[in-house]
Design a protein around this motif. Structure first.
Motif, PDB file in Angstrom:
ATOM      1  N   ILE A  14       3.192   5.785  -2.928  1.00 23.29           N
ATOM      2  CA  ILE A  14       4.435   6.774  -3.361  1.00 23.29           C
ATOM      3  C   ILE A  14       4.536   6.717  -5.098  1.00 23.29           C
ATOM      4  O   ILE A  14       4.735   7.597  -5.507  1.00 23.29           O
ATOM      5  CB  ILE A  14       5.819   5.904  -2.817  1.00 23.29           C
ATOM      6  CG1 ILE A  14       5.812   5.885  -1.388  1.00 23.29           C
ATOM      7  CG2 ILE A  14       7.118   6.521  -3.459  1.00 23.29           C
ATOM      8  CD1 ILE A  14       6.943   5.167  -0.713  1.00 23.29           C
ATOM      9  N   ILE A  15       4.320   5.344  -5.620  1.00 24.88           N
ATOM     10  CA  ILE A  15       4.313   5.437  -7.056  1.00 24.88           C
ATOM     11  C   ILE A  15       3.333   6.349  -7.749  1.00 24.88           C
ATOM     12  O   ILE A  15       3.444   6.984  -8.821  1.00 24.88           O
ATOM     13  CB  ILE A  15       3.976   3.730  -7.640  1.00 24.88           C
ATOM     14  CG1 ILE A  15       5.341   2.973  -7.278  1.00 24.88           C
ATOM     15  CG2 ILE A  15       3.856   3.894  -9.012  1.00 24.88           C
ATOM     16  CD1 ILE A  15       5.199   1.661  -7.559  1.00 24.88           C
ATOM     17  N   ASP A  33       7.067  11.359 -12.493  1.00 22.14           N
ATOM     18  CA  ASP A  33       7.351  10.265 -13.367  1.00 22.14           C
ATOM     19  C   ASP A  33       6.218   9.293 -13.941  1.00 22.14           C
ATOM     20  O   ASP A  33       5.516   8.733 -12.805  1.00 22.14           O
ATOM     21  CB  ASP A  33       8.642   9.757 -13.281  1.00 22.14           C
ATOM     22  CG  ASP A  33       9.747  10.434 -13.151  1.00 22.14           C
ATOM     23  OD1 ASP A  33       9.710  11.354 -13.872  1.00 22.14           O
ATOM     24  OD2 ASP A  33      10.731  10.413 -12.334  1.00 22.14           O
ATOM     25  N   ALA A  34       6.271   8.847 -14.942  1.00 21.15           N
ATOM     26  CA  ALA A  34       5.117   7.901 -15.388  1.00 21.15           C
ATOM     27  C   ALA A  34       5.665   6.464 -15.016  1.00 21.15           C
ATOM     28  O   ALA A  34       6.922   6.130 -15.497  1.00 21.15           O
ATOM     29  CB  ALA A  34       4.952   7.850 -17.012  1.00 21.15           C
ATOM     30  N   ILE A  35       5.115   5.702 -14.413  1.00 21.94           N
ATOM     31  CA  ILE A  35       5.741   4.283 -13.757  1.00 21.94           C
ATOM     32  C   ILE A  35       4.549   3.011 -14.197  1.00 21.94           C
ATOM     33  O   ILE A  35       3.426   3.378 -14.115  1.00 21.94           O
ATOM     34  CB  ILE A  35       6.224   4.300 -12.376  1.00 21.94           C
ATOM     35  CG1 ILE A  35       7.102   5.416 -12.188  1.00 21.94           C
ATOM     36  CG2 ILE A  35       6.456   2.863 -11.988  1.00 21.94           C
ATOM     37  CD1 ILE A  35       7.407   5.444 -10.422  1.00 21.94           C
ATOM     38  N   SER A  94       0.957  -1.166   0.025  1.00 21.77           N
ATOM     39  CA  SER A  94      -0.048  -0.029  -0.244  1.00 21.77           C
ATOM     40  C   SER A  94       0.891   1.158   0.184  1.00 21.77           C
ATOM     41  O   SER A  94       0.684   2.384  -0.835  1.00 21.77           O
ATOM     42  CB  SER A  94      -0.876  -0.216   1.230  1.00 21.77           C
ATOM     43  OG  SER A  94      -1.600   1.188   1.357  1.00 21.77           O
ATOM     44  N   ARG A  95       2.020   1.445   0.857  1.00 20.19           N
ATOM     45  CA  ARG A  95       2.829   2.396   0.834  1.00 20.19           C
ATOM     46  C   ARG A  95       3.571   2.654  -0.540  1.00 20.19           C
ATOM     47  O   ARG A  95       3.684   3.736  -0.896  1.00 20.19           O
ATOM     48  CB  ARG A  95       3.653   2.247   2.130  1.00 20.19           C
ATOM     49  CG  ARG A  95       4.756   3.357   1.928  1.00 20.19           C
ATOM     50  CD  ARG A  95       5.427   3.382   3.268  1.00 20.19           C
ATOM     51  NE  ARG A  95       6.520   2.164   3.170  1.00 20.19           N
ATOM     52  CZ  ARG A  95       7.505   2.147   4.062  1.00 20.19           C
ATOM     53  NH1 ARG A  95       7.653   2.833   5.337  1.00 20.19           N
ATOM     54  NH2 ARG A  95       8.377   1.166   3.806  1.00 20.19           N
ATOM     55  N   ASN A 122       0.809   4.260 -12.667  1.00 23.37           N
ATOM     56  CA  ASN A 122       0.232   5.449 -12.002  1.00 23.37           C
ATOM     57  C   ASN A 122      -0.525   6.297 -12.708  1.00 23.37           C
ATOM     58  O   ASN A 122      -0.469   6.283 -13.945  1.00 23.37           O
ATOM     59  CB  ASN A 122       1.426   6.068 -11.235  1.00 23.37           C
ATOM     60  CG  ASN A 122       2.381   6.478 -12.287  1.00 23.37           C
ATOM     61  OD1 ASN A 122       2.195   6.413 -13.410  1.00 23.37           O
ATOM     62  ND2 ASN A 122       3.424   7.379 -11.622  1.00 23.37           N
ATOM     63  N   SER A 123      -1.213   7.383 -12.255  1.00 23.87           N
ATOM     64  CA  SER A 123      -1.889   8.255 -12.918  1.00 23.87           C
ATOM     65  C   SER A 123      -1.230   9.001 -14.117  1.00 23.87           C
ATOM     66  O   SER A 123      -1.593   9.564 -15.005  1.00 23.87           O
ATOM     67  CB  SER A 123      -2.591   9.265 -11.796  1.00 23.87           C
ATOM     68  OG  SER A 123      -3.374   8.466 -10.705  1.00 23.87           O
ATOM     69  N   ALA A 124      -0.010   9.273 -13.557  1.00 26.25           N
ATOM     70  CA  ALA A 124       1.012   9.945 -14.539  1.00 26.25           C
ATOM     71  C   ALA A 124       1.044   9.417 -15.818  1.00 26.25           C
ATOM     72  O   ALA A 124       1.244   9.967 -16.750  1.00 26.25           O
ATOM     73  CB  ALA A 124       2.445  10.347 -13.903  1.00 26.25           C
ATOM     74  N   ALA A 125       1.509   8.121 -15.727  1.00 28.08           N
ATOM     75  CA  ALA A 125       1.476   6.988 -16.882  1.00 28.08           C
ATOM     76  C   ALA A 125       0.283   7.086 -17.647  1.00 28.08           C
ATOM     77  O   ALA A 125       0.039   7.081 -18.958  1.00 28.08           O
ATOM     78  CB  ALA A 125       1.924   5.663 -16.611  1.00 28.08           C
ATOM     79  N   LYS A 126      -0.793   6.860 -17.031  1.00 27.95           N
ATOM     80  CA  LYS A 126      -2.260   7.161 -17.608  1.00 27.95           C
ATOM     81  C   LYS A 126      -2.461   8.453 -18.687  1.00 27.95           C
ATOM     82  O   LYS A 126      -3.069   8.453 -19.409  1.00 27.95           O
ATOM     83  CB  LYS A 126      -3.309   6.851 -16.764  1.00 27.95           C
ATOM     84  CG  LYS A 126      -3.516   5.448 -16.205  1.00 27.95           C
ATOM     85  CD  LYS A 126      -4.593   5.071 -15.171  1.00 27.95           C
ATOM     86  CE  LYS A 126      -4.652   3.854 -14.630  1.00 27.95           C
ATOM     87  NZ  LYS A 126      -5.754   3.825 -13.635  1.00 27.95           N
TER      88      LYS A 126
END
Length: 591
Positions: A240-241, A246-248, A235-236, A261-265
């Motif tokens: 963090i991700i 950055d897109a991960i 969960s942690r 993560n949302s950045a990648a989406k």
């Protein structure tokens, strides 16, 4: 009861049963044997005595001779000592009386004949008594055998039933607890830590069951605790991700999305759908950018994506997920790592790219602006050194030389910065022409010949025979050779040699410059071609800008070649680069 005592009782019971059956068998066998002995011994001997006495009467005439009487008497005495049947004693006594009368020589022949008949009658009586006894005892022996067979049969059947029951029931005393333990261990191996074993009896198996239950309980506690920690860490990490800019993207070994993560989406325009658990092939059907990232097509180079209303630059980094390989094996436990997937990170380098461009523009502008005044300073210093302008005293002449040298060095750095700005902005202008390698070497050597002569250094040039032409930018390739030779001159001791070599390596031409200087330590070799890196010096050699080798690398790579260094401390260094042969070059060229 302890298992050891159970085993002792079980084997003791088997021993008692076997002893019982053996005792009964021996008893009846002994009884049958005794009956047989009676039949074969006592009655048979009486019949033999009677037969011997009758033979005497049959073979001898009356009156009997002394030898016959003596032999008859011996047999009669034996019979008298072998009385075994009822009535046999009276018959033996009658036989004795008749035989006594038969021995009386005073009797007439008729009387002796009557006495012989009486004797024969008593012999017949003894014979009949023993014959009947034999028949009776034979019947009794048969009956004893039959009784013994029945009793032994019953005893055998009883023993068989007891042993069969023992063989069926007794092993279960051992096997049932073992099977229960085995089932429990199998459940534990499947991580069913709630498995428990209970035995009613208090023996070693009950103790093992208690220890097993304790172990299962502790494993269950550990599993729950460990699972809680794992879920907490998961969960942690997910938080963090999710919060990272950055897109991960995480993909497991089955090509399923572990996390995104949302950045990648947002960057990849994947929408807000739940993607975790989906196959990458399914997601990449309608998203070519996602597909190219997963396939590694964007690796190791920056690329541009229109995101958040502007062009953004990204760098793709991939990291393999390695986990301990804890799978069962025949050998020792394998603690090597195995792949569990790949993590893709799209680093947003837009800000760095913009700064880099600003820096390149700044360097290009400053270098261009500095070039003119530095050239003017150099020209002015040259005019001051000219005697036609006026004579300088030694101190002034020395100062002018310093000014001229420093201006030359600044001008060289300025040109290097200009070249670097071209490299960084990707604006390297290359003019490829088929060129003889010797011309490049000659051009470079002439450029540094004066400096070499001042230090008394000999430059030895070796060019292989029939060397083909190279397809290269002559000016920039010569610049690289000049840079190699300048560095060699800087670090070579006075009156030494520098070896320049040109040779053919497969479809490439290799140019190399070898000096006899102090060499380069291994820890610096990998960074020699990095921008602004300079090998630490002892103060005897003036350092450059740290750009020469970096620019040389860019010039050579841009021409499809390669560049490198070989060096050993105390022996010297060899710098080399390769260029491709021209397509229309002859394999052999006279020159």
């Amino acid at each position: 009861m302890k298992v050891k005592n159970k085993l002792r009782l079980g084997f003791g019971f088997l021993f008692v049963v076997i002893m019982f059956f053996g005792t009964v068998s021996l008893f009846y066998i002994n009884q049958i044997s005794n009956s047989a002995k009676v039949i074969l011994k006592d009655n048979y001997e009486s019949l033999n005595y009677v037969n011997e006495m009758r033979t005497v009467l049959d073979e001898e005439n009356l009156p009997l001779k002394q030898a016959a009487i003596r032999y008859f008497n011996e047999q009669l005495v034996k019979e008298e000592h072998n009385i075994t049947e009822t009535g046999e004693l009276a018959a033996a006594q009658g036989l004795r009386a008749a035989f006594t009368q038969l021995q009386n020589n005073s009797l007439t022949i008729a009387q002796q004949t009557d006495a012989e008949k009486i004797t024969r009658r008593f012999l017949r009586t003894v014979e009949l008594l023993n014959m009947k006894a034999i028949v009776r005892k034979n019947d009794k022996a048969h009956k004893d055998v039959e009784d013994a067979a029945v009793v032994l049969g019953l005893a055998g059947a009883f023993t068989f039933l007891v042993l069969f029951s023992f063989s069926v029931n007794f092993p279960s005393i051992i096997s049932n607890p073992l099977n229960a333990l085995l089932d429990g261990i199998r459940e534990i191996s499947q991580k069913n830590y709630g498995q428990r074993i209970h035995f009613e009896k208090s023996d070693e198996f009950a103790e093992v069951a208690n220890e097993f239950n304790d172990m299962a309980s502790k494993l269950n506690e550990w599993e729950n605790s460990n699972l809680s920690k794992i879920m907490s860490e998961k969960s942690r990490i997910e938080t963090i991700i999710e919060q990272m800019h950055d897109a991960i993207i995480g993909v497991n070994e089955k090509k399923e999305i572990l996390f995104i993560n949302s950045a990648a989406k947002s960057i990849l325009n994947l929408g807000e759908d739940k993607l975790t658990g989906k196959l990458v092939t399914e997601v990449s059907k309608n998203n070519d950018l996602f597909k190219s990232i997963i396939n590694g097509e964007k690796a190791d180079r920056a690329f541009k994506i229109f995101a958040e209303g502007k062009d953004s630059h990204f760098q793709l980094e991939t990291r393999e997920i390695l986990v301990p390989n804890l799978s069962p094996s025949e050998g020792p436990i394998n603690i090597a790592k195995k792949s569990a997937g790949v993590v893709y990170v799209l680093r947003n380098i837009t800000e760095f790219k913009e700064r880099d461009e600003a820096k390149s523009n700044f360097i290009a502008t400053i270098s261009h602006e500095l070039k003119t005044p530095i050239s003017a300073i150099k020209m002015s210093a040259g005019l001051l050194a000219d005697n036609r302008v006026g004579t300088l005293n030694p101190e002034q002449d020395q100062l002018v030389k310093h000014i001229s040298g420093d201006a030359e060095r600044l001008l060289k750095i300025t040109y290097e910065l200009l070249d670097l700005s071209q490299v960084e902005t990707g604006n390297i202008q290359l003019n490829f022409v088929p060129t003889q390698p010797e011309k490049i070497i000659d051009y470079a050597i002439k450029a540094i010949k004066f400096e070499a002569d001042q230090k008394g250094i000999i430059i030895k040039q070796t060019v292989a025979d029939n060397i083909p032409d190279v397809n290269a930018d002559v000016e920039k390739t010569a610049w690289v050779m000049i840079n190699f030779l300048s560095n060699a001159l800087r670090y070579s001791p006075p009156k030494s040699k520098i070896l320049v070599d040109v040779s053919k390596k497969d479809n490439l031409i290799e140019f190399s410059v070898k000096d006899l200087g102090k060499g380069i330590d291994d820890q610096y070799k990998s960074r020699l071609f990095d921008r602004y890196f300079q090998v630490p010096t002892d103060g005897q050699n003036k350092s450059g800008s740290g750009l020469g080798l970096a620019i040389s690398k860019e010039f050579i790579l841009a021409q499809g070649g390669d560049i490198g260094v070989e060096s050993e401390v105390g022996i010297g260094s060899r710098f080399y680069f390769t260029l491709p042969i021209t397509h229309n070059a002859s394999l052999k060229r006279v020159g």
